[in-house]
Design an enzyme around this catalytic site. Structure first.
Site, short mmCIF file in Angstrom:
data_model
loop_
_atom_site.label_atom_id
_atom_site.label_comp_id
_atom_site.label_asym_id
_atom_site.label_seq_id
_atom_site.Cartn_x
_atom_site.Cartn_y
_atom_site.Cartn_z
N ARG A 10 0.86 -1.18 0.00
CA ARG A 10 0.00 0.00 0.00
C ARG A 10 0.90 1.24 0.00
O ARG A 10 1.97 1.25 0.64
CB ARG A 10 -0.89 0.05 1.25
CG ARG A 10 -2.08 -0.87 1.19
CD ARG A 10 -3.11 -0.43 0.16
NE ARG A 10 -4.25 -1.32 0.07
CZ ARG A 10 -4.35 -2.36 -0.75
NH1 ARG A 10 -3.37 -2.65 -1.59
NH2 ARG A 10 -5.44 -3.11 -0.78
N GLU A 48 -4.14 7.59 -5.29
CA GLU A 48 -4.07 6.89 -6.57
C GLU A 48 -5.19 7.41 -7.45
O GLU A 48 -6.35 7.39 -7.01
CB GLU A 48 -4.23 5.38 -6.38
CG GLU A 48 -3.01 4.76 -5.73
CD GLU A 48 -3.20 3.29 -5.38
OE1 GLU A 48 -4.27 2.73 -5.68
OE2 GLU A 48 -2.27 2.71 -4.79
N HIS A 99 -1.79 0.34 -9.80
CA HIS A 99 -2.37 -0.59 -8.82
C HIS A 99 -2.99 -1.79 -9.55
O HIS A 99 -4.21 -1.99 -9.50
CB HIS A 99 -3.39 0.12 -7.93
CG HIS A 99 -3.65 -0.63 -6.66
ND1 HIS A 99 -3.96 -0.02 -5.48
CD2 HIS A 99 -3.65 -1.97 -6.38
CE1 HIS A 99 -4.14 -0.93 -4.54
NE2 HIS A 99 -3.94 -2.13 -5.07
O1 LIG Z 1 -5.54 -7.34 -3.09
C1 LIG Z 1 -5.26 -6.19 -2.86
O2 LIG Z 1 -5.56 -5.63 -1.80
C2 LIG Z 1 -4.53 -5.43 -3.87
O3 LIG Z 1 -4.35 -4.27 -3.72
C3 LIG Z 1 -3.97 -6.14 -5.07
O4 LIG Z 1 -3.13 -5.30 -5.77
#
Ligand SMILES: O=C(O)C(=O)CO
Length: 315
Positions: A231, A260, A279
């Site tokens: 993250r 983002e 992402h």
């Molecule tokens: O699975 C998740 O939380 C993601 O962000 C995959 O990139």
């Protein structure tokens, strides 16, 4: 759910086979009718936001279905206090996210994105004779967050003959460590000082927010690369910008940032020694299909009062 504009067509199709779908827009337009009917909420991209107001207005709500692994967009204690269950799909996204972590690591090591830009530029006349990429075989990879995704990254890195260090809340079993040749670092500092590549695969919690700040970046080798598939908020972004600008570390490859997308004039986007992807850790056809299968199963189980597969339990 938030509405078809935010959701893949195949998600809507699969959900429609089992449930009557109401978008957030439809709900807001006719709250009185729908608030008595809604039993499940499907979240996509952190939307809709599940807050006190929404929970308070849905007396029949039984389950919240959240695709992917991360749960940082949910206030779990609040949701639990309404007796609502939460299901996510950590297994569906672990393989593609680990693949992407390796892809970013390799792309950064071999400067693939820069190379591509050079190869397709209308200004390019000759290809460079020396292209100073780095081989990953024999290099040390430090993995921060050794859950399912972190471990799958370790399996991939082993195949690339990398040495592996890891830092995690809990140490893995000795057999698991041995299977990938991973060495546990109880101290994050040790991992940072000895790694050529640092991979963030941790989930975002109050304990991990800002885990990599100015001090941690300064502990890394000046030749090191930071990869983040966890993250954005795991990293203090201003400190990262400064570290990349001043050569404190060599490069970064980020699938996650905050916000983002980044504002188009963000200083990170002006750097040459950076790769940013939108992402896409869990963004494969296979994962999408698995996510829908898993969530449909979880929602149906919750609606019928059965044990919910992939239920998130408050610790
Ligand atoms: O699975 C998740 O939380 C993601 O962000 C995959 O990139």
């Amino acid at each position: 759910f938030e509405g078809p504009h935010r959701i893949c067509e195949d998600h809507v199709g699969e959900l429609q086979k089992h449930f009557t779908l109401i978008t957030m827009k439809q709900f807001l337009e006719n709250k009185t009718e729908f608030s008595q009917k809604i039993q499940a909420i499907y979240i996509w991209g952190g939307r809709p936001v599940i807050d006190l107001e929404l929970l308070g207005s849905l007396p029949c709500l039984k389950v919240i279905a959240s695709p992917g692994a991360g749960l940082d967009h949910l206030d779990l204690p609040l949701i639990a206090s309404y007796g609502v269950r939460v299901a996510h799909t950590p297994h569906a996204v672990s393989t593609p996210t680990a693949d992407l972590g390796m892809a970013l690591l390799l792309a950064s090591a071999r400067r693939v994105v820069e190379g591509c830009q050079l190869a397709i530029s209308p200004d390019t006349v000759h290809f460079p004779i020396n292209w100073p990429g780095q081989e990953v075989s024999g290099a040390t990879l430090g993995i921060i967050g050794m859950g399912t995704i972190g471990y799958k990254i370790a399996q991939r890195a082993k195949a690339f003959e990398m040495k592996i260090l890891y830092h995690n809340r809990n140490r893995r079993r000795l057999e698991e460590e041995a299977a990938v040749g991973a060495v546990y670092c109880a101290r994050l500092e040790d991992l940072l000082q000895h790694s050529d590549f640092v991979m963030l695969a941790a989930s975002l919690t109050p304990q991990t927010q800002g885990l990599i700040g100015r001090r941690e970046l300064q502990l890394m080798k000046p030749s090191a690369v930071l990869v983040n598939v966890g993250r954005g908020l795991l990293v203090e972004q201003d400190a990262l910008v400064e570290a990349l600008q001043t050569g404190v570390i060599k490069a970064a490859a980020l699938d996650v940032t905050y916000p983002e997308p980044l504002p188009r004039d963000h200083p990170l986007l002006k750097l040459k020694n950076i790769i940013v992807t939108p992402h896409i850790g869990g963004a494969t056809h296979q994962a999408r299909e698995q996510i829908m299968r898993d969530l449909v199963e979880s929602i149906l189980a919750a609606l019928h009062g059965f044990p919910v597969p992939n239920e998130v339990l408050l610790k």
